[in-house]
Design an enzyme around this catalytic site. Structure first.
Site, short mmCIF file in Angstrom:
data_model
loop_
_atom_site.label_atom_id
_atom_site.label_comp_id
_atom_site.label_asym_id
_atom_site.label_seq_id
_atom_site.Cartn_x
_atom_site.Cartn_y
_atom_site.Cartn_z
N THR A 85 0.79 -1.22 0.00
CA THR A 85 0.00 0.00 0.00
C THR A 85 0.81 1.27 0.00
OG1 THR A 85 -1.56 -1.17 1.33
CG2 THR A 85 -1.61 1.17 1.57
N ASP A 108 -4.27 4.64 -1.12
CA ASP A 108 -4.58 4.16 -2.48
C ASP A 108 -5.61 3.04 -2.33
OD1 ASP A 108 -2.63 1.39 -3.40
OD2 ASP A 108 -2.69 2.24 -1.39
N ARG A 158 -5.35 -0.26 -4.04
CA ARG A 158 -5.00 -1.54 -4.65
C ARG A 158 -4.61 -2.56 -3.59
NH1 ARG A 158 -0.32 -1.84 -9.15
NH2 ARG A 158 -2.01 -1.18 -10.47
N LYS A 193 -9.11 1.21 2.35
CA LYS A 193 -8.07 1.06 3.35
C LYS A 193 -8.22 2.03 4.50
CE LYS A 193 -5.02 -0.57 -0.17
NZ LYS A 193 -3.76 -0.50 -0.85
N GLY A 200 -0.27 -3.59 5.25
CA GLY A 200 0.22 -4.88 5.72
C GLY A 200 -0.74 -5.97 5.30
N SER A 238 4.22 -0.10 1.42
CA SER A 238 5.37 -0.31 0.54
C SER A 238 5.71 0.94 -0.24
CB SER A 238 5.09 -1.48 -0.42
OG SER A 238 3.92 -1.21 -1.15
N ASP A 257 5.52 2.90 -6.84
CA ASP A 257 5.49 1.61 -6.17
C ASP A 257 4.56 0.67 -6.91
OD1 ASP A 257 3.90 0.33 -3.27
OD2 ASP A 257 5.79 -0.35 -4.14
N SER A 275 1.16 -0.36 -5.08
CA SER A 275 0.06 0.61 -4.90
C SER A 275 -0.45 1.02 -6.25
CB SER A 275 0.55 1.87 -4.20
OG SER A 275 1.38 1.54 -3.12
#
Lengths: 238, 277
Positions: free
Chosen positions: B44, B60, B62, B76, B90, B172, B209, B212
């Protein structure tokens, strides 16, 4: 703030590091740089397409690193996997093509290149090139040809093949749309160049939705008797 | 009469009841040549910052399962209480269940005491629970809320560490988002500027990233209330396929056919006219 130390697993993906005791760190000579390649053979044309994203772990190295390499006027190869091995392998193939041309006074045909690549790959059977290759081109009769390889040189001629990170998502869709598998009562129309290009674009748009390693842009090389035409289409960048 | 406890008092020591079971299961599954299912991680980018009027949280949408995108529009930013929201990164199940548990406990507390819970209470409960599980619960959370003591932003790590900061990013894509936040954050920013900064931070995480992507959700918490904007910005990469892939009836082959008539008796019959004009 607590930062969890992250260690690269041996396929390039990140791992959470818990301290469970002494850990032996191993050096892996390989790394996975992502990317998807696809080749389709038609009646008098061949298409080799690849995305242009080069990644490692969760990061992007480059958004403009196409994986199709032109070998001769009638053959294009798509290589995905470990980028270091892709570059070296294509250099070796280029050198061998030149040697053949100088010795035999003619260009290598697609079938000959495929056979040669198989021996090159098997020559490194015990420390393989971590590359998924797909060759697309025209055979001696001018018909489209696709040869797909595994990392150690096993190959076969196909009508269409997908390789690389999103191959498992693309191959069933191609089986259905080009091979007409699992469908009843549908006319088996031969694939023309325009429909093939449209299908390749759609299929990569779908792959970019669900595969994190595929995206940024799509490079399509269309091989016909008039030469090799290149087309670039943007894909998802996130 | 004893006051109903807000939280059950945890038994002393660490609760590892399921470890033995998991090891046994692994052995069983391996013998049966099946793999233990991999938990879905959110991979994320989440960010938060404290501004003049409140707290702005962003995330985000995803969720990845390995290298495959499992959910393109997952939420999220979780509700904890009317004045506290929490972003989770996580393992998806861990963030979901931990925040649900926290939310339930705080609702009971609110009913008992007649007050909105304070952010420090939420943080302490989370910290207790995550530390107790020694990092086995893979939840990295950003808690933001407004209470009688002001605007607060906290981060809680999977091992139970906390940090009280004015701006933050986790997941991430945290380093990409943090770059933008470090560059443009100022204390006591205006609301619109703060929303744009969080959006830009999440956008940077999405582009840099691979874990995400897709849309951006924003949650603005102020003394007056909460504005949960989902999505704040839709992804500009809507799938634009050229051909429609539709299958007519009869495409799937019928191998066998078995018709089982249902024995029904008419008990009641009502007729309702449809307006098909």
């Amino acid at each position: 703030t607590m930062f969890a130390t992250q260690v690269y697993g041996d396929n390039g993906k990140m791992k959470e590091y818990h301290y469970t005791g002494p850990v032996e760190h191993r050096f892996s000579p390989y790394s996975f740089n992502g990317g998807t390649v696809l080749a389709v053979a038609g009646e008098d044309f061949a298409i080799v397409a690849s995305d242009t994203r080069l990644s490692e772990g969760y990061s992007i190295h480059s958004r403009d690193s196409p994986k199709c390499y032109k070998l001769t006027d009638t053959t294009v190869i798509g290589c995905s996997g470990f980028h270091g091995d892709c570059l070296t392998l294509t250099k070796i193939i280029d050198a061998r093509l030149k040697m053949y041309k100088h010795s035999n006074n003619k260009c290598m045909t697609s079938g000959a290149i495929a056979a040669m690549l198989s021996t090159i790959l098997y020559g490194r059977r015990f420390f393989p090139y971590y590359v998924y290759n797909i060759i697309g081109g025209l055979d001696e009769e001018g018909k489209g040809a696709v040869y797909s390889f595994d990392p150690v040189g096993s190959y076969q001629r196909d009508t269409y093949k997908a390789g690389g990170s999103a191959s498992a998502m693309l191959q069933p869709l191609l089986d259905n749309q080009i091979g007409f598998k699992n469908m009843e009562g549908v006319q088996h129309l031969p694939l023309n160049q325009e429909k093939a290009v449209q299908l390749v674009k759609d299929v990569f748009i779908s792959a970019a939705e669900r595969d994190v390693y595929t995206g940024d842009a799509l490079r399509i090389c269309i091989v016909t008797k008039d030469g090799i035409k290149e087309e670039t289409v943007p894909l998802r960048k996130d | 009469m004893a006051l109903s406890n807000v939280l059950e008092i945890p038994t002393s020591g660490f609760n590892f009841e399921n470890v033995a079971r998991n090891v046994a299961l692994e052995g069983l599954l391996e013998g049966g040549q099946t793999k233990t299912p991999k938990p879905m991680k959110t991979g994320t980018t989440i960010a938060g910052l404290v501004c003049k009027e409140g707290v702005v949280l962003g995330a985000d949408t995803r969720a990845t399962s390995g290298e495959v995108v499992a959910d393109k529009m997952c939420a999220k930013i979780h509700y904890i209480s009317p004045n506290i929201y929490c972003c989770g990164a996580g393992t998806a199940a861990d963030t979901e269940k931990t925040t649900d548990l926290l939310s339930s406990n705080l609702t009971i507390f609110s009913m008992n005491s007649g007050r909105n819970p304070r952010v420090v209470m939420a943080v302490n409960i989370l910290q207790d629970m995550l530390f107790r599980y020694r990092g086995q619960i893979g939840a990295s959370l950003i808690l933001g809320g407004v209470d009688c003591n002001g605007n607060h932003l906290y981060t809680v790590g999977p091992y139970g560490s906390i940090d009280n900061v004015p701006y933050l990013a986790m997941g991430s894509g945290d380093l990409a988002a943090l770059g933008i936040l470090e560059d443009r954050f100022k204390p006591n920013m205006e609301m619109e500027e703060a929303k744009e900064l969080v959006r830009d931070a999440i956008h940077s995480g999405i582009m840099s990233d691979l874990g995400s992507g897709n849309n951006i959700d924003i949650c603005v918490i102020t003394k007056q209330g909460v504005d949960y904007i989902r999505p704040y910005q839709e992804s500009e990469y809507k799938d634009k396929r050229q051909k429609r892939y539709k299958y007519g009836p009869g495409t799937t082959s019928i191998l066998t056919e078995k018709i089982v008539p249902l024995e029904l008796e008419v008990v009641q019959e009502t007729v309702q006219r449809m307006d098909t004009a």
